[in-house]
Design a protein around this motif. Structure first.
Motif, mmCIF file in Angstrom:
data_model
loop_
_atom_site.group_PDB
_atom_site.id
_atom_site.type_symbol
_atom_site.label_atom_id
_atom_site.label_comp_id
_atom_site.label_asym_id
_atom_site.label_seq_id
_atom_site.Cartn_x
_atom_site.Cartn_y
_atom_site.Cartn_z
ATOM 1 N N SER A 66 4.926 -0.995 -1.772
ATOM 2 C CA SER A 66 5.749 0.201 -1.932
ATOM 3 C C SER A 66 7.120 -0.005 -1.308
ATOM 4 O O SER A 66 7.232 -0.604 -0.231
ATOM 5 N N PRO A 67 8.181 0.504 -1.920
ATOM 6 C CA PRO A 67 9.510 0.387 -1.326
ATOM 7 C C PRO A 67 9.759 1.372 -0.192
ATOM 8 O O PRO A 67 10.729 1.230 0.539
ATOM 9 N N LEU A 68 8.887 2.375 -0.028
ATOM 10 C CA LEU A 68 9.122 3.376 1.005
ATOM 11 C C LEU A 68 8.571 2.953 2.357
ATOM 12 O O LEU A 68 9.222 3.154 3.384
ATOM 13 N N ALA A 69 7.367 2.428 2.374
ATOM 14 C CA ALA A 69 6.721 2.017 3.618
ATOM 15 C C ALA A 69 6.380 0.545 3.512
ATOM 16 O O ALA A 69 5.666 0.139 2.594
ATOM 17 N N VAL A 70 6.894 -0.246 4.440
ATOM 18 C CA VAL A 70 6.670 -1.694 4.432
ATOM 19 C C VAL A 70 6.182 -2.112 5.816
ATOM 20 O O VAL A 70 6.942 -2.085 6.785
ATOM 21 N N PRO A 71 4.857 -2.459 5.931
ATOM 22 C CA PRO A 71 3.819 -2.413 4.907
ATOM 23 C C PRO A 71 3.474 -0.975 4.544
ATOM 24 O O PRO A 71 3.993 -0.042 5.148
ATOM 25 N N VAL A 72 2.570 -0.829 3.583
ATOM 26 C CA VAL A 72 2.312 0.503 3.049
ATOM 27 C C VAL A 72 1.731 1.459 4.086
ATOM 28 O O VAL A 72 1.856 2.683 3.953
ATOM 29 N N ASP A 73 1.104 0.946 5.145
ATOM 30 C CA ASP A 73 0.537 1.836 6.163
ATOM 31 C C ASP A 73 1.508 2.130 7.304
ATOM 32 O O ASP A 73 1.137 2.744 8.304
ATOM 33 N N ALA A 74 2.773 1.727 7.156
ATOM 34 C CA ALA A 74 3.769 2.063 8.166
ATOM 35 C C ALA A 74 4.070 3.557 8.121
ATOM 36 O O ALA A 74 4.114 4.171 7.059
ATOM 37 N N GLY A 75 4.265 4.134 9.293
ATOM 38 C CA GLY A 75 4.610 5.544 9.359
ATOM 39 C C GLY A 75 3.408 6.420 9.629
ATOM 40 O O GLY A 75 2.786 6.951 8.712
ATOM 41 N N SER A 76 3.056 6.580 10.913
ATOM 42 C CA SER A 76 1.901 7.392 11.291
ATOM 43 C C SER A 76 2.246 8.868 11.365
ATOM 44 O O SER A 76 1.402 9.727 11.077
ATOM 45 N N TYR A 77 3.472 9.172 11.774
ATOM 46 C CA TYR A 77 3.895 10.561 11.929
ATOM 47 C C TYR A 77 5.024 10.860 10.945
ATOM 48 O O TYR A 77 5.917 10.031 10.727
ATOM 49 N N LEU A 78 4.964 12.045 10.393
ATOM 50 C CA LEU A 78 6.006 12.516 9.480
ATOM 51 C C LEU A 78 6.467 13.884 9.949
ATOM 52 O O LEU A 78 5.653 14.778 10.178
#
Length: 266
Positions: A66-78
């Protein structure tokens, strides 16, 4: 549905990971200081909410590249925030200086990594119910889940035609009779506008193409239980030749004032 003068016009979307070992400290800093001092006390920003992707929810994300999260599991909090229509420049003129000043005063948090922090505008909404909770109230309503879905219209697809397909076919097929109460779709604000250039940290992956839609779905139930529907939604867009989902991720709301979920991120 009646309309009122309070209208959302733009959005701050910030998806971040604490560094391992700093989960509790990050959660407390963001929730008890930065959420307010860096955002909600500013002019014309009228709502905000934090969400979390625990390990089980991260396993549901797709596609793997995915171009949004690299790797795709990056980003625990939004964290997402609503800025009043027509007041974007006024708010972010304040916000740029405010964040820089907070960091100068030692009120930043260095042990975090931004996955995707961007500004969004041009919202349009779709609802499941005839008398829905309007998007302006979505961050204050006790929804149990959020799904973020980024969609690229197929090459050569007319934007108006794509939106008509979403409204008439794809979204009703996904939402009617489901736990998905509402959807708001956004487009990226050109980062050349300058609002993020002075940020005192790397903001992660850049804003995508202007035609990409970043869709936020608000759920009455846990997003994991609705995830087969989102996979079918993505498959339907691809099979129809109208669009491609480039990121799909479920989140739960944080439990304000607690460290719940900090031990479930990895």
């Amino acid at each position: 549905m009646n309309t009122f003068p309070v209208r959302v016009g733009s959005c701050l979307f910030t998806m971040v990971d604490p560094e391992r070992g700093h989960e509790v400290a990050y959660n407390r800093w963001y929730e008890r200081d930065h959420f307010y001092a860096g955002c909600l006390v500013g002019p014309w920003l009228f709502a905000g909410r934090r969400w979390v992707a625990t390990r089980d929810l991260k396993e549901l994300r797709f596609p793997q590249d995915s171009p949004l999260a690299v790797p795709v599991d990056a980003g625990s909090y939004l964290a997402i925030y609503w800025v009043h229509e027509g007041r974007h420049r006024e708010h972010f003129a304040w916000a740029i200086d405010q964040v820089v000043d907070l960091y100068k005063d030692g009120r930043g948090f260095d042990n975090r990594i931004h996955a995707h922090t961007v500004l969004l505008h041009e919202p349009w909404s779709h609802y499941r119910d005839d008398d829905p909770v309007p998007i302006e109230l979505a961050l204050d309503h006790p929804y149990q889940g959020l799904a973020v879905v980024a969609v690229d219209p197929a090459e050569g697809t007319d934007v108006d035609g794509f939106n008509a397909h979403l409204r008439k076919k794809a979204l009703p097929a996904l939402m009617d009779g489901s736990a998905i109460a509402s959807m708001v779709s956004w487009r990226y604000i050109d980062p050349a506008g300058g609002e993020t250039e002075r940020a005192p940290m790397d903001l992660g992956t850049p804003a995508g193409p202007a035609e990409r839609q970043v869709q936020m779905f608000f759920l009455d139930g846990d997003p994991a239980g609705a995830w087969d529907g989102f996979r079918a939604y993505a498959d339907g867009l691809a099979d129809s030749g109208t669009g491609n989902v480039v990121f799909a991720a479920p989140f739960r709301p944080t439990i304000v004032g607690t460290d719940t979920y900090t031990d479930q991120l990895w």
